[in-house]
Enzyme design. Sequence first.
Site, short mmCIF file in Angstrom:
data_model
loop_
_atom_site.label_atom_id
_atom_site.label_comp_id
_atom_site.label_asym_id
_atom_site.label_seq_id
_atom_site.Cartn_x
_atom_site.Cartn_y
_atom_site.Cartn_z
N HIS A 188 13.90 -21.71 -28.89
CA HIS A 188 13.95 -22.29 -27.55
C HIS A 188 15.35 -22.26 -26.98
O HIS A 188 15.54 -22.00 -25.79
CB HIS A 188 13.37 -23.70 -27.47
CG HIS A 188 13.14 -24.06 -26.02
ND1 HIS A 188 12.09 -23.54 -25.30
CD2 HIS A 188 13.85 -24.78 -25.15
CE1 HIS A 188 12.18 -23.94 -24.04
NE2 HIS A 188 13.24 -24.70 -23.92
N TYR A 247 17.83 -20.69 -23.19
CA TYR A 247 18.97 -21.17 -22.42
C TYR A 247 20.16 -20.22 -22.52
O TYR A 247 21.01 -20.19 -21.63
CB TYR A 247 19.34 -22.61 -22.82
CG TYR A 247 18.21 -23.56 -22.51
CD1 TYR A 247 17.79 -23.73 -21.19
CD2 TYR A 247 17.52 -24.22 -23.51
CE1 TYR A 247 16.72 -24.55 -20.89
CE2 TYR A 247 16.45 -25.04 -23.21
CZ TYR A 247 16.05 -25.20 -21.90
OH TYR A 247 14.99 -25.99 -21.61
N HIS A 268 4.33 -18.20 -17.70
CA HIS A 268 5.50 -19.08 -17.54
C HIS A 268 6.80 -18.31 -17.74
O HIS A 268 7.70 -18.34 -16.91
CB HIS A 268 5.41 -20.25 -18.52
CG HIS A 268 6.70 -20.97 -18.72
ND1 HIS A 268 7.22 -21.82 -17.77
CD2 HIS A 268 7.60 -20.95 -19.74
CE1 HIS A 268 8.37 -22.30 -18.21
NE2 HIS A 268 8.62 -21.79 -19.39
N PHE A 269 6.90 -17.58 -18.87
CA PHE A 269 8.23 -17.01 -19.13
C PHE A 269 8.49 -15.73 -18.34
O PHE A 269 9.63 -15.27 -18.31
CB PHE A 269 8.53 -16.89 -20.64
CG PHE A 269 7.69 -15.95 -21.45
CD1 PHE A 269 7.72 -14.60 -21.23
CD2 PHE A 269 6.91 -16.45 -22.49
CE1 PHE A 269 6.97 -13.74 -22.01
CE2 PHE A 269 6.15 -15.60 -23.29
CZ PHE A 269 6.18 -14.23 -23.04
N HIS A 270 7.47 -15.18 -17.70
CA HIS A 270 7.79 -14.10 -16.75
C HIS A 270 8.39 -14.67 -15.46
O HIS A 270 9.05 -13.94 -14.72
CB HIS A 270 6.57 -13.23 -16.47
CG HIS A 270 6.35 -12.19 -17.55
ND1 HIS A 270 5.66 -12.45 -18.70
CD2 HIS A 270 6.78 -10.91 -17.64
CE1 HIS A 270 5.66 -11.37 -19.47
NE2 HIS A 270 6.34 -10.42 -18.85
N ARG A 277 -3.10 -14.99 -25.28
CA ARG A 277 -1.97 -14.07 -25.14
C ARG A 277 -2.00 -13.11 -26.31
O ARG A 277 -2.79 -13.25 -27.23
CB ARG A 277 -0.64 -14.85 -25.09
CG ARG A 277 -0.34 -15.59 -26.36
CD ARG A 277 0.90 -16.47 -26.28
NE ARG A 277 2.13 -15.69 -26.19
CZ ARG A 277 3.34 -16.18 -26.48
NH1 ARG A 277 3.48 -17.44 -26.88
NH2 ARG A 277 4.43 -15.45 -26.35
N ARG A 278 -1.12 -12.10 -26.29
CA ARG A 278 -0.93 -11.18 -27.43
C ARG A 278 -2.26 -10.60 -27.91
O ARG A 278 -2.56 -10.62 -29.11
CB ARG A 278 -0.26 -11.92 -28.57
CG ARG A 278 1.13 -12.36 -28.24
CD ARG A 278 1.74 -13.20 -29.32
NE ARG A 278 3.20 -13.11 -29.27
CZ ARG A 278 4.01 -13.80 -30.05
NH1 ARG A 278 3.52 -14.62 -30.94
NH2 ARG A 278 5.31 -13.66 -29.94
#
Lengths: 80, 558
Positions: free
Chosen positions: B228, B232, B379-381, B442-443
Amino acid sequence: MLIINMPDETSHSTDANSNSTEPAKSWEQRNPEIEREITIDEYQPTGTLTLTLLYFAIVVLMWIFMYFVEFAGNAPSIID
Amino acid sequence: MTFLHQYPKAAKVAKANFIVAFIALAIGGLFGFIQALHRTDVFRGFFNSGEYYTLLTGHGVLLALIFTTFFIAGLFVWGVTRSLDREPENMTFTWSWFWLMTIGLIMTAVTILGGLVPDSSIRAAVLYTFYPPLQAHPAFYIGLALVIVASWMAGADWFWSYNKWRKNHPDERIPILTFMALFTMMMWYVCTIGVAVEVVGLLIPWSLGWVTEIEPLLPRTLFWYFGHAVVYFWLLPAYYVWYAILPKLSGGRLFSDAMTRIVFVIFLLLSTPVGYHHQYADPGISVGFKFYAMATTMLLLLPSLMTLFTVVASMEHGARQRGGKGYLKWIGKLPWDSPAFVGCALAGIMFAAGGFSGMINASMNINLLIHNTIWVPGHFHLTVGTAVALTFMAISYWLIPQLTGRKLKFKTLALIQPYAWFLGMTLMSNAMHRAGLAGVPRRTAEPQYSGFEFEPIFGTMAEMDWQIAIGGTILTISLILFLWVITASWMGGEKSDRPVDDYIPEPLSGAEHTPKILDNMKLWFALAIILVLLAYSFPLWEMISDGIFEPGALPRPS
């Protein structure tokens, strides 16, 4: 209007060098796109407040949407 | 005179890093396009569904680990050199970390691409998270370890410059561009300990066959200790751009130097002890520690909301200096015809949307609704795939001219590019989020939802698939535009002494109003370590107390 000639964090930067003949002018005065210089005392970020409140309102709406997805709109998905 | 002419040695290093970053971006982006068509069943002719996972690994590793790390290295070389007014201290050392990082990248990339060669024994379809039970060729892990060690050397290089600078400037505040770089790297040192221990201590011996048994929870936990905070490590350099450069591109000044420093201090403190929020569904970690991680994650909303305020206030300041008025009308006065500005601003808007889905991910109970669904890639896209990647692409339109001494070519294409990315990501990401709410995993190469009755909560499966495929196609077009503009400008842009206005004005509220304690790096680093020890020492002790290589279970189904 109060004009402060602020020291440049990158005082050795290209810009400082190329303007060494006119050191008294602030960045705002040198920039043709800038109509007026606003100092920190004059500046009231009301637009930022408006946008922030709008964002919080959207987040609250999304949370309510999630509530319906998770609890109110569905039968228990594992038992079902 | 621009950066290239003032600091020719640093410019060369930064350019080398950017070249590698953009090649990784091109290959990783292409893999993403193929995946978008494959999993939505629009076109499955490129590769078979087994090879899908090799592409997925390549997409994740090349973009999330390689593109980001090399771009960040180039960006920080630029920022540290410029703000300290020093070329790197020793070019042999600087080039050695660059080449070590590149060798590591090549080793890792070869093992991944080996999976596309029929009957190859060299493969690494282990996904971006690469923990057991999936196993890769040893060279995959060794390559990654080299990348991490080289990134530590890069950080040491910047601390070296800073220490030399400090000797000549004993009483000055750390220049903000260097401050942000050093705090990002301190966070990186704290969090990469976990992945280094995992890779060197567990995965390399396991992949070489020296050990056969690993406590399955241990590498997962060590990965997420890093996994995680690494987000950042991607995000803070985007913040770096938003704080240091975006205000000026908007026509204004950074609102507050103090706010900027406080935000980076909080990220150093809180980025790492949050890893368990990726393991809410893992047994073996007590709910108390998961709760601690959730609370810490929610606290991390604070610096991001502070960033929302500071960056938007800085942009508003610019807009008002350009003649903007009213509560919202000022937005129209922002330079919406400047590719660098538009990319950063749209990236910020997408990040706000990603902030909402991040709150859902971080919540211990609601997380179970979307855990391991395609909501998470949705979310992470928005976060790494847009807030970070689009910011990096946009600021390249401003940085590359400084590093090459050449003006940007094809400005119209450069302007279309961030708008296209925004459109493509809006289509793809909203569909991924909604599909995830409906439980789509996912995946998965072939998620099949035909031939039986299945009603998603919002929309239809066919519509969401098409939005993902069309969105992915638009993103690919946007990526091609970016690569074309950058390559053409780099090779054939008009030479100029001053290809871009690279001046960065002082903040509205400058460092003279910033408490000195914020610059105390030893204090904040020590506090960060204490918070990590509180979160991780007891659970890790529990995992290894029966012997690191003598677990109760095999790392894979026996």
